[in-house]
Design a protein around this motif. Structure first.
Motif, PDB file in Angstrom:
ATOM      1  N   GLY A  55       0.816  -1.214   0.000  1.00 50.53           N
ATOM      2  CA  GLY A  55       0.000   0.000   0.000  1.00 50.53           C
ATOM      3  C   GLY A  55       0.847   1.261   0.000  1.00 50.53           C
ATOM      4  O   GLY A  55       0.313   2.365  -0.058  1.00 50.53           O
ATOM      5  N   GLY A  56       2.153   1.093   0.028  1.00 49.76           N
ATOM      6  CA  GLY A  56       3.030   2.248   0.100  1.00 49.76           C
ATOM      7  C   GLY A  56       3.195   2.988  -1.210  1.00 49.76           C
ATOM      8  O   GLY A  56       3.640   4.141  -1.224  1.00 49.76           O
ATOM      9  N   SER A  57       2.845   2.335  -2.303  1.00 47.84           N
ATOM     10  CA  SER A  57       2.935   2.985  -3.618  1.00 47.84           C
ATOM     11  C   SER A  57       1.579   2.930  -4.303  1.00 47.84           C
ATOM     12  O   SER A  57       0.977   1.865  -4.403  1.00 47.84           O
ATOM     13  N   THR A  58       1.131   4.089  -4.750  1.00 51.74           N
ATOM     14  CA  THR A  58      -0.111   4.188  -5.513  1.00 51.74           C
ATOM     15  C   THR A  58       0.127   5.062  -6.740  1.00 51.74           C
ATOM     16  O   THR A  58       0.937   6.001  -6.704  1.00 51.74           O
ATOM     17  N   TYR A  59      -0.567   4.732  -7.812  1.00 49.77           N
ATOM     18  CA  TYR A  59      -0.457   5.493  -9.051  1.00 49.77           C
ATOM     19  C   TYR A  59      -1.862   5.688  -9.612  1.00 49.77           C
ATOM     20  O   TYR A  59      -2.719   4.819  -9.472  1.00 49.77           O
ATOM     21  N   TYR A  60      -2.036   6.833 -10.285  1.00 43.81           N
ATOM     22  CA  TYR A  60      -3.353   7.172 -10.812  1.00 43.81           C
ATOM     23  C   TYR A  60      -3.238   7.692 -12.243  1.00 43.81           C
ATOM     24  O   TYR A  60      -2.244   8.306 -12.627  1.00 43.81           O
ATOM     25  N   ALA A  61      -4.292   7.460 -13.004  1.00 47.94           N
ATOM     26  CA  ALA A  61      -4.407   8.109 -14.296  1.00 47.94           C
ATOM     27  C   ALA A  61      -4.615   9.605 -14.074  1.00 47.94           C
ATOM     28  O   ALA A  61      -5.217  10.016 -13.071  1.00 47.94           O
ATOM     29  N   ASP A  62      -4.131  10.399 -14.993  1.00 51.29           N
ATOM     30  CA  ASP A  62      -4.263  11.849 -14.856  1.00 51.29           C
ATOM     31  C   ASP A  62      -5.728  12.265 -14.731  1.00 51.29           C
ATOM     32  O   ASP A  62      -6.046  13.221 -14.024  1.00 51.29           O
ATOM     33  N   SER A  63      -6.606  11.543 -15.394  1.00 48.38           N
ATOM     34  CA  SER A  63      -8.016  11.917 -15.426  1.00 48.38           C
ATOM     35  C   SER A  63      -8.719  11.741 -14.088  1.00 48.38           C
ATOM     36  O   SER A  63      -9.795  12.317 -13.883  1.00 48.38           O
ATOM     37  N   VAL A  64      -8.141  10.966 -13.173  1.00 53.08           N
ATOM     38  CA  VAL A  64      -8.803  10.708 -11.898  1.00 53.08           C
ATOM     39  C   VAL A  64      -7.987  11.169 -10.699  1.00 53.08           C
ATOM     40  O   VAL A  64      -8.496  11.168  -9.569  1.00 53.08           O
ATOM     41  N   ARG A  65      -6.755  11.566 -10.924  1.00 54.29           N
ATOM     42  CA  ARG A  65      -5.894  11.966  -9.812  1.00 54.29           C
ATOM     43  C   ARG A  65      -6.518  13.140  -9.064  1.00 54.29           C
ATOM     44  O   ARG A  65      -6.969  14.114  -9.650  1.00 54.29           O
ATOM     45  N   GLY A  66      -6.532  13.012  -7.743  1.00 50.21           N
ATOM     46  CA  GLY A  66      -7.130  14.054  -6.919  1.00 50.21           C
ATOM     47  C   GLY A  66      -8.597  13.828  -6.620  1.00 50.21           C
ATOM     48  O   GLY A  66      -9.161  14.462  -5.717  1.00 50.21           O
ATOM     49  N   ARG A  67      -9.232  12.931  -7.370  1.00 52.26           N
ATOM     50  CA  ARG A  67     -10.661  12.623  -7.141  1.00 52.26           C
ATOM     51  C   ARG A  67     -10.852  11.188  -6.654  1.00 52.26           C
ATOM     52  O   ARG A  67     -11.774  10.913  -5.878  1.00 52.26           O
ATOM     53  N   PHE A  68     -10.028  10.272  -7.125  1.00 52.55           N
ATOM     54  CA  PHE A  68     -10.136   8.858  -6.765  1.00 52.55           C
ATOM     55  C   PHE A  68      -9.008   8.480  -5.812  1.00 52.55           C
ATOM     56  O   PHE A  68      -7.894   9.021  -5.908  1.00 52.55           O
ATOM     57  N   THR A  69      -9.291   7.530  -4.922  1.00 57.02           N
ATOM     58  CA  THR A  69      -8.281   7.014  -4.002  1.00 57.02           C
ATOM     59  C   THR A  69      -8.361   5.499  -3.964  1.00 57.02           C
ATOM     60  O   THR A  69      -9.435   4.937  -3.692  1.00 57.02           O
TER      61      THR A  69
END
Length: 129
Positions: A55-69
């Motif tokens: 759980g120490g590393s997470t990555y997000y698509a630009d389209s959802v970063r800041g909204r999805f966790t």
């Protein structure tokens, strides 16, 4: 054999929230990363988010970063996707997937579908405007 079962999808108004869950069962690897992908009608399946075993590393698509966790509870064999500030363009079938890789290969290729060898059946998320 690994089974992945998603739940938590549904219909929500724009600006609303949903939390998806993915229960992992069966013969899994000792450690594994997990990812969420989505596929809208007429479009290719795309990466949404991924989380390492610890759980120490997470990555997000630009389209959802800041909204999805994305998060996980290894004691419960469950991965979550908290989706806030939903938009109509988030409408899609959401799939969880298991990635048996770790380390540099995972970090460099975490958004690639080919790293994930087990998939759930998907759960529909519909965001109305």
């Amino acid at each position: 054999q690994v089974q992945l079962v998603e739940s938590g999808g549904g219909l929500v108004q724009a600006g609303g929230s949903l939390r998806l869950s993915c229960l992992v069962s069966g013969r899994t690897y000792s450690t594994y990363a997990m990812g969420w992908f989505r596929q809208a009608p007429g479009k290719e399946r795309e990466f949404v988010a991924t989380i390492s075993w610890s759980g120490g590393s997470t990555y997000y698509a630009d389209s959802v970063r800041g909204r999805f966790t994305i998060s996980r509870d290894n004691a419960k064999n469950t991965v979550y996707l908290q989706m806030n500030s939903l938009k109509p363009e988030d409408t899609a079938v959401y799939y969880c997937a298991l990635c048996p890789y770790s380390g540099s290969y995972y970090y460099a290729n975490h958004a690639s579908l080919r790293l994930y060898d087990s998939w759930g059946q998907g759960t529909q998320v519909t965001v109305s405007s």
